[in-house]
Design a protein around this motif. Sequence first.
Motif, short mmCIF file in Angstrom:
data_model
loop_
_atom_site.label_atom_id
_atom_site.label_comp_id
_atom_site.label_asym_id
_atom_site.label_seq_id
_atom_site.Cartn_x
_atom_site.Cartn_y
_atom_site.Cartn_z
N GLU A 1 -2.35 6.64 -6.37
CA GLU A 1 -1.94 5.75 -5.31
C GLU A 1 -2.00 4.32 -5.64
OE1 GLU A 1 -2.60 9.64 -3.38
OE2 GLU A 1 -3.56 8.49 -5.00
N VAL A 2 -3.17 4.15 -6.05
CA VAL A 2 -3.28 2.50 -6.34
C VAL A 2 -2.39 2.18 -7.54
CG1 VAL A 2 -4.98 0.98 -7.37
CG2 VAL A 2 -5.76 2.65 -5.72
N SER B 1 4.01 1.94 2.35
CA SER B 1 5.14 2.88 1.63
C SER B 1 4.46 4.29 2.05
CB SER B 1 5.43 2.81 0.43
OG SER B 1 6.31 3.90 0.03
N ASP B 2 4.95 5.22 3.00
CA ASP B 2 4.68 6.48 3.13
C ASP B 2 5.43 7.40 2.51
OD1 ASP B 2 2.01 6.37 4.84
OD2 ASP B 2 3.37 5.03 6.01
N ILE B 3 5.18 8.09 1.47
CA ILE B 3 6.08 9.03 0.90
C ILE B 3 6.17 10.41 1.65
CG2 ILE B 3 6.69 10.26 -1.35
CD1 ILE B 3 6.79 7.15 -1.35
N THR B 4 7.20 10.74 2.19
CA THR B 4 7.60 11.74 2.89
C THR B 4 8.08 12.96 2.42
OG1 THR B 4 9.76 10.92 3.85
CG2 THR B 4 7.44 10.54 5.20
N HIS C 1 0.91 -1.23 -0.13
CA HIS C 1 -0.12 0.06 0.10
C HIS C 1 0.87 1.17 -0.28
CE1 HIS C 1 -3.01 -2.95 1.97
NE2 HIS C 1 -3.07 -2.73 0.62
N TYR C 2 0.63 2.08 -0.90
CA TYR C 2 1.24 3.45 -1.15
C TYR C 2 0.53 4.69 -0.71
CZ TYR C 2 3.28 7.06 -4.25
OH TYR C 2 3.88 8.14 -4.87
N ASN C 3 1.18 5.43 0.01
CA ASN C 3 0.42 6.65 0.47
C ASN C 3 1.23 7.84 -0.08
OD1 ASN C 3 -1.80 5.25 1.64
ND2 ASN C 3 -0.32 4.82 3.68
#
Length: 786
Positions: free
Chosen positions: A399-400, A428-431, A378-380
């Motif tokens: 995101e999907v 995965s949290d993109i910061t 899961h990508y955010n």
Amino acid sequence: MFNINTVEVDLGGKTLKLETGRIARQADGAVLATMGETVVLCAVTAAKSVKPGQDFFPLTVHYQEKFSAAGRIPGGFFKRERGATEKETLTSRLIDRPIRPLFPEGFYNEVLVIAQVLSYDGENEPDMVAMCAASAALTISGVPFMGPIGAARVGYVGGEYVLNPTNEQVKEGDLDLVVAATGGAVMMVESEAKELSEEVMLGAVVFAHEACKKVVNAICDLAEKAAKEPWDLKQADDKAATKAKLKDLIGADIAAAYKVTAKGERSDLINAARAKAKEAFADAEPQEQLVAAKLVKVLEADIVRNAILDEGRRIDGRNTTTVRPIEAMVGFLPRTHGSALFTRGETQAICTTTLGTKDAEQMIDGLEGLSYQRFMLHYNFPPYSVGEVGRFGAPGRREVGHGKLAWRALHPVLPTTEEFPYTIRVLSDITESNGSSSMATVCGGSLSMMDAGVPLARPVAGIAMGLILEGEKFAVISDILGDEDHLGDMDFKVAGTDQGITTMQMDIKVAGITKEIMQVALAQAKEGRAHILGEMAKALDSTRGELSAHAPRIETMQIPKDKIREVIGTGGKVIREIVATTGAKVDIDDEGLIKISSSDVKQIEAARAWIQGITQEPEPGTIYTGKVASIVDFGAFVTFMPGKDGLVHVSEIKNERVENVRDILTEGQEVKVKLLEVDNRGKVRLSMRVVDQETGAELEDTRPPREPREGGDRGPRGDRGPREGGRGGDRHREGRGPRRDGGDRGPRGEGRGDRGPRREGGNRDDNGPAPEFAPAFLTGGNNDDD
């Protein structure tokens, strides 16, 4: 009544049929596409006018799978198709990406493309059929569309390319690749591969392109029969004078801004230049203001692209092949099962891995029926990652799509369920984001799984490539920035190991790229990937040997199929008791494979021992630890294996005489016993006296053997003679007479017959010989029949 037109084309031995004129005749264009028994209807409509002030192209693609297509009723409470599933979202993007660049510049009419799966045969995937149907519907609609495109799926089985493979061939093979292309160039690539070489991947794209050409020709034939009149496009105004004015006004400012390497400072300078241009056109007509704003972006693109083509100098000062500085950390978060912080330039991702049991698998309800996914990614992408204020909520299509790309990159190197029986979730949290956050997710996701102890075949890294194309002149650039993505002509992402490619995705903004450009891009991407893998290895070069202390432990065991029912029990009674008593989770499949999971190893061992006790057969001579289940006058029954009891006769408790069993044993007491015998009726004889109750070691049997009775065997009992103090009367079967008249009982032999020898030295219990201190009724005492 119907003016029906059809065309057919052979694709890998299967016929693709395109039909128009029968269904959805009020749409601008509608095509029914059929392959095998898979049928997709695609309808296209377009707005006849542009909304005032609109300066972008509003294209929307919706792909929907009808459950009735596979003869199924949707699950859930509402029993109807709801919001888009992940597959529907991904397929919508799959259709959108190759057709969007083929609309002319300046065309801003809203266009809606709806593709619906009406029938699904379980063999021919509807996504590729839907892409062909969408292309055909747009081509015959009259909407300005510079297509058509064709689509093809390619597998790689046994070293051979397979066109439009079945689902089984895709699973058995090493490649699942979808290509969309015009007759002259490739427009889009999406793939998952099992570490294939660049040569094999390029060959698959070329192979697919040849099939796409057949589809393109068929759609052109259909358009000749059924296409509507093309729309009249308004001639674009000559913008040369406005562009020249802007170049004189802010050209130098933009050129200076794009020499600043820091994204934030560069953005401030560019925004200042844009504000300057806006002020200069403040008194112009609204339409001219819109044109000027668009030309500012064109001017930015020209400056960046020419610097790369002419000087080989990029926005941040790198050359075309250099990858930005990389910093990787693992074990970044203390309580997660695995974590990594991956930073490449101004792109950063926090990736975490969580391990779970089988009941944490994702259930997917689709056309194929219910299925379960043990690997999730899961990508955010929160707004702060690009320093903006924006919507923060449920994941969107972007995101999907990015999450699925990273999923495809990592999936081929995962261990099998037998090797690693865990459900795996990577988050995965993109910061920070300034180019290729999806590839940062691949790198960070690989490291976090290795940190969690997931035995990957090899580490995986990803890199995004860009393209600047002007006529015959082009430049391929490695590790693109966000601005290079926006201003360039291609977004080409490649991920893989040091052995080969696991995924490849390409989107372009021009009319297609050639085989030569793809060869350069693949070779350059291979070099960049090798560099990134080397930087990742500095943080962690192999999977950790042990799982995190916070991760659940899962152990497997195999039992015979005929024992499954015994482990589950009636209505699940036994397995529920195992779970409730031990605290471990227990899952069993139809093949007898059992997974036992818990964060406490002792709970796993307890559950394993319990199940082994149910499935294993008792072995004579084996020493067991059991518990006293019940006590009777002649001994104690001991549960020595789950569900299995045996008798410890009073004579087998100790070597010396035991007057009262309850003086020695209590119910629930733990004892060590040796299994002496299992007779043909399944009765079990146990002994405590030959086992050291402290250590569990077997003791030598020191009790002397019982001496034989005088006269040897008892032999036939015959006539017992008068009984002292007898009951009176004879007990003959033929007229026994009164029993309690004070007479003798009479000889038994005459009335009951010869009973023959009793058990040699035996007693009435079937569990063993009578000892010397056996009860009186076994040694000639009173033997009342009452």
